[in-house]
Scaffold this motif. Structure first.
Motif, PDB file in Angstrom:
ATOM      1  N   HIS A  75     -97.728  22.442 -38.920  1.00 62.31           N
ATOM      2  CA  HIS A  75     -98.428  21.777 -37.810  1.00 62.31           C
ATOM      3  C   HIS A  75     -97.588  20.572 -37.402  1.00 62.31           C
ATOM      4  N   ALA A  76     -97.411  20.393 -36.105  1.00 67.42           N
ATOM      5  CA  ALA A  76     -96.584  19.284 -35.609  1.00 67.42           C
ATOM      6  C   ALA A  76     -97.190  17.926 -35.967  1.00 67.42           C
ATOM      7  N   LEU A  77     -98.512  17.898 -36.172  1.00 68.02           N
ATOM      8  CA  LEU A  77     -99.287  16.676 -36.420  1.00 68.02           C
ATOM      9  C   LEU A  77     -99.265  15.772 -35.175  1.00 68.02           C
ATOM     10  N   PRO A  78    -100.310  15.011 -34.922  1.00 66.98           N
ATOM     11  CA  PRO A  78    -101.470  14.834 -35.773  1.00 66.98           C
ATOM     12  C   PRO A  78    -102.389  16.049 -35.744  1.00 66.98           C
ATOM     13  N   ALA A  79    -102.986  16.369 -36.899  1.00 62.43           N
ATOM     14  CA  ALA A  79    -103.916  17.494 -36.975  1.00 62.43           C
ATOM     15  C   ALA A  79    -105.346  16.989 -36.839  1.00 62.43           C
TER      16      ALA A  79
ATOM     17  N   TYR B  73     -92.265  20.629 -22.459  1.00 60.01           N
ATOM     18  CA  TYR B  73     -91.356  20.825 -23.599  1.00 60.01           C
ATOM     19  C   TYR B  73     -91.494  19.702 -24.634  1.00 60.01           C
ATOM     20  N   HIS B  74     -91.264  20.091 -25.889  1.00 57.44           N
ATOM     21  CA  HIS B  74     -91.139  19.091 -26.971  1.00 57.44           C
ATOM     22  C   HIS B  74     -89.974  19.558 -27.858  1.00 57.44           C
ATOM     23  N   PRO B  75     -88.737  19.417 -27.341  1.00 53.97           N
ATOM     24  CA  PRO B  75     -87.594  19.980 -28.069  1.00 53.97           C
ATOM     25  C   PRO B  75     -87.339  19.320 -29.418  1.00 53.97           C
ATOM     26  N   LEU B  76     -87.665  18.035 -29.558  1.00 56.15           N
ATOM     27  CA  LEU B  76     -87.455  17.374 -30.854  1.00 56.15           C
ATOM     28  C   LEU B  76     -88.362  17.995 -31.918  1.00 56.15           C
ATOM     29  N   GLN B  77     -89.567  18.372 -31.526  1.00 56.40           N
ATOM     30  CA  GLN B  77     -90.476  19.014 -32.482  1.00 56.40           C
ATOM     31  C   GLN B  77     -89.998  20.424 -32.824  1.00 56.40           C
ATOM     32  N   ALA B  78     -89.622  21.165 -31.797  1.00 52.80           N
ATOM     33  CA  ALA B  78     -89.245  22.572 -32.022  1.00 52.80           C
ATOM     34  C   ALA B  78     -88.023  22.681 -32.927  1.00 52.80           C
TER      35      ALA B  78
ATOM     36  N   CYS C 292     -87.645   9.417 -23.345  1.00 54.10           N
ATOM     37  CA  CYS C 292     -88.907   9.223 -22.624  1.00 54.10           C
ATOM     38  C   CYS C 292     -89.948  10.252 -23.047  1.00 54.10           C
ATOM     39  N   ARG C 293     -91.189   9.800 -23.219  1.00 54.94           N
ATOM     40  CA  ARG C 293     -92.343  10.702 -23.392  1.00 54.94           C
ATOM     41  C   ARG C 293     -93.245  10.520 -22.192  1.00 54.94           C
ATOM     42  N   ASN C 294     -93.440  11.618 -21.463  1.00 55.31           N
ATOM     43  CA  ASN C 294     -94.333  11.594 -20.305  1.00 55.31           C
ATOM     44  C   ASN C 294     -94.989  12.972 -20.224  1.00 55.31           C
TER      45      ASN C 294
ATOM     46  N   GLU D 207     -97.312   7.686 -23.473  1.00 55.60           N
ATOM     47  CA  GLU D 207     -98.432   8.021 -24.361  1.00 55.60           C
ATOM     48  C   GLU D 207     -98.160   7.519 -25.778  1.00 55.60           C
ATOM     49  N   GLN D 208     -99.191   7.642 -26.609  1.00 56.44           N
ATOM     50  CA  GLN D 208     -99.094   7.208 -27.999  1.00 56.44           C
ATOM     51  C   GLN D 208     -98.174   8.123 -28.806  1.00 56.44           C
ATOM     52  N   SER D 209     -97.719   7.605 -29.933  1.00 58.58           N
ATOM     53  CA  SER D 209     -96.882   8.419 -30.825  1.00 58.58           C
ATOM     54  C   SER D 209     -96.820   7.768 -32.202  1.00 58.58           C
ATOM     55  N   THR D 210     -96.782   8.585 -33.221  1.00 59.13           N
ATOM     56  CA  THR D 210     -96.475   8.094 -34.574  1.00 59.13           C
ATOM     57  C   THR D 210     -95.115   8.618 -35.017  1.00 59.13           C
ATOM     58  N   ARG D 211     -94.984   9.958 -35.077  1.00 57.62           N
ATOM     59  CA  ARG D 211     -93.756  10.569 -35.599  1.00 57.62           C
ATOM     60  C   ARG D 211     -92.555  10.351 -34.676  1.00 57.62           C
ATOM     61  N   THR D 212     -92.758  10.588 -33.401  1.00 56.98           N
ATOM     62  CA  THR D 212     -91.615  10.559 -32.490  1.00 56.98           C
ATOM     63  C   THR D 212     -91.053   9.141 -32.382  1.00 56.98           C
ATOM     64  N   ARG D 213     -91.942   8.188 -32.154  1.00 56.53           N
ATOM     65  CA  ARG D 213     -91.472   6.803 -32.040  1.00 56.53           C
ATOM     66  C   ARG D 213     -90.751   6.367 -33.314  1.00 56.53           C
TER      67      ARG D 213
ATOM     68  N   MET E  32     -88.790  13.098 -25.275  1.00 56.25           N
ATOM     69  CA  MET E  32     -89.613  12.866 -26.476  1.00 56.25           C
ATOM     70  C   MET E  32     -90.975  13.548 -26.338  1.00 56.25           C
ATOM     71  N   GLN E  33     -91.101  14.454 -25.443  1.00 57.74           N
ATOM     72  CA  GLN E  33     -92.253  15.312 -25.130  1.00 57.74           C
ATOM     73  C   GLN E  33     -92.671  15.080 -23.690  1.00 57.74           C
ATOM     74  N   CYS E  34     -92.765  16.199 -22.975  1.00 61.53           N
ATOM     75  CA  CYS E  34     -93.290  16.133 -21.609  1.00 61.53           C
ATOM     76  C   CYS E  34     -94.429  17.143 -21.497  1.00 61.53           C
TER      77      CYS E  34
ATOM     78  N   ASN F  78     -88.538  16.141 -41.305  1.00 61.20           N
ATOM     79  CA  ASN F  78     -87.373  16.677 -40.591  1.00 61.20           C
ATOM     80  C   ASN F  78     -87.276  16.183 -39.152  1.00 61.20           C
ATOM     81  N   ARG F  79     -88.361  15.604 -38.636  1.00 61.40           N
ATOM     82  CA  ARG F  79     -88.277  14.946 -37.332  1.00 61.40           C
ATOM     83  C   ARG F  79     -87.244  13.818 -37.374  1.00 61.40           C
ATOM     84  N   LEU F  80     -87.170  13.114 -38.535  1.00 58.81           N
ATOM     85  CA  LEU F  80     -86.195  12.025 -38.670  1.00 58.81           C
ATOM     86  C   LEU F  80     -84.773  12.575 -38.628  1.00 58.81           C
TER      87      LEU F  80
HETATM   88  N1   CP Z   1     -95.581  15.692 -33.436  1.00 62.53           N
HETATM   89  C1   CP Z   1     -95.447  14.561 -32.709  1.00 62.53           C
HETATM   90  O1   CP Z   1     -94.751  14.554 -31.688  1.00 62.53           O
HETATM   91  O2   CP Z   1     -96.095  13.492 -33.211  1.00 62.53           O
HETATM   92  P1   CP Z   1     -96.346  12.114 -32.448  1.00 62.53           P
HETATM   93  O3   CP Z   1     -97.249  12.411 -31.276  1.00 62.53           O
HETATM   94  O4   CP Z   1     -97.019  11.216 -33.467  1.00 62.53           O
HETATM   95  O5   CP Z   1     -95.048  11.558 -31.986  1.00 62.53           O
END
Ligand code: CP
Length: 327
Positions: free
Chosen positions: A283-287, A138-143, A107-109, A55-61, A133-135, A311-313
């Motif tokens: 908010h995890a964003l995107p909002a 779970y989204h442990p990197l965000q939490a 992996c994000r799936n 899937e798409q991503s801004t912050r995680t990627r 990277m989110q399934c 802080n995701r970085l």
């Molecule tokens: N919060 C978060 O995971 O953002 P992305 O979907 O842009 O990676």
């Protein structure tokens, strides 16, 4: 303090002890300081990781790609629509081959009822760490980034009221992985966790059971309510965010009926005024501006969304250093 992370994966924080998560936070704070001071952090020289996105991503990627570059390593971005997985190559074959080429696979799936299973299949067959990277669950990197942000703002989190609140949104049916991971993690830090949502947006029963057990063990509480205002009242932190009714309507038989009946679940300045004077809006964003939250709140004095995103970085770098470097 735990120092040996060799052989660990990062699929859920439930599989990390509190001591390990504390170390992860300490490393995150250390890397953040070094980033601010421009200190060299080439801990992962000649290390390669693979970032597979269904899937798409801004912050995680970008936190992972920028993060590993800052650590002296390299990431291969993989859009799975351009991989042989799109022609049916199984997780096992992908995991074995990428393990031989590099040092970690992320992996994000998020596909419902198959995303986490895909990661587990990779875990079974990989000889390098698997990073979620989110399934679908779970989204442990965000939490963990959220936890770091709250610690940064408030110090000790014991008995702080944090409210995870469902919000209306117009875009796609979003995963439950962000609220699920928050509701599982925050009670481990003794917080008073509130989960508020309209009927039909429940999280799985097993999540509530685990969160309740953690609350008892760590001296916090878990309160579940359908009353949005009660969740905002006297809160130290509010996290209003949309998620889909995957648990009660996985096949989308209701269409958008339930969603549209709950348009009123928007975070406004009035809702924020119910919280403590210094309540934080996260908010995890995107909002979905104008639907989940009004601009006056997300751009207002209570909002810490950009610190949270930054802080995701730092937390992503800490995960990579501990799993791919070290002992
Ligand atoms: N919060 C978060 O995971 O953002 P992305 O979907 O842009 O990676």
């Amino acid at each position: 303090m735990q120092t040996c992370f060799r052989g660990k994966h990062f699929i859920t924080l439930q599989e990390w002890t509190k001591e390990e998560i504390d170390t992860l936070l300490e490393v995150s704070f250390d890397l953040k300081k070094k980033f601010a001071m421009g200190i060299n952090t080439s801990y992962l020289e000649n290390k390669t990781m693979f970032l597979m996105f269904f899937e798409q991503s801004t912050r995680t990627r970008n936190s992972m790609e920028a993060g590993i570059a800052q650590l002296g390593g390299h990431a291969n971005y993989l859009d799975t629509s351009t991989m042989q997985v799109a022609h049916g190559e199984v997780a096992k074959d992908t995991a074995v081959i990428l393990s031989r080429f590099g040092h970690a696979i992320a992996c994000r799936n998020c596909f419902w009822e198959s995303g986490n299973k895909y990661l587990r299949e990779m875990e079974e067959n990989s000889t390098v760490p698997i990073i979620n990277m989110q399934c679908d669950l779970y989204h442990p990197l965000q939490a963990v980034a959220d936890l770091m942000t709250m610690q940064e703002k408030m110090g000790d989190l014991k008995r702080k009221k944090v409210s995870v609140i469902w919000a209306y949104a117009t875009s796609h049916k979003k995963p439950i992985s962000v609220p699920l991971s928050q509701v599982l993690l925050f009670p481990r830090y003794g917080m008073d966790v509130w989960l508020a949502h309209p009927k039909g947006y429940e999280l799985p029963d097993w999540v509530i059971r685990q969160a309740e057990e953690s609350a008892i063990k760590h001296g916090g509480t878990l309160t579940i309510t359908n009353d949005m205002d009660a969740a905002y009242k006297d809160a130290d932190v509010v996290i209003p965010k949309n998620w889909g009714n995957w648990v009660t309507d996985p096949e989308n038989k209701l269409g958008n009926e339930l969603l549209e009946a709950n348009r009123g679940w928007i975070c406004t300045e009035e809702k924020i005024s119910f919280g403590n004077e210094d309540v934080y809006y996260m908010h995890a964003l995107p909002a979905d501006r104008g639907n989940e939250v009004v601009d006056a709140v997300i751009d207002g004095p209570h909002s810490i969304v950009y610190d949270e995103a930054e802080n995701r970085l730092h937390t992503a770098k800490a995960v990579m250093v501990l799993l791919m470097g070290g002992k």
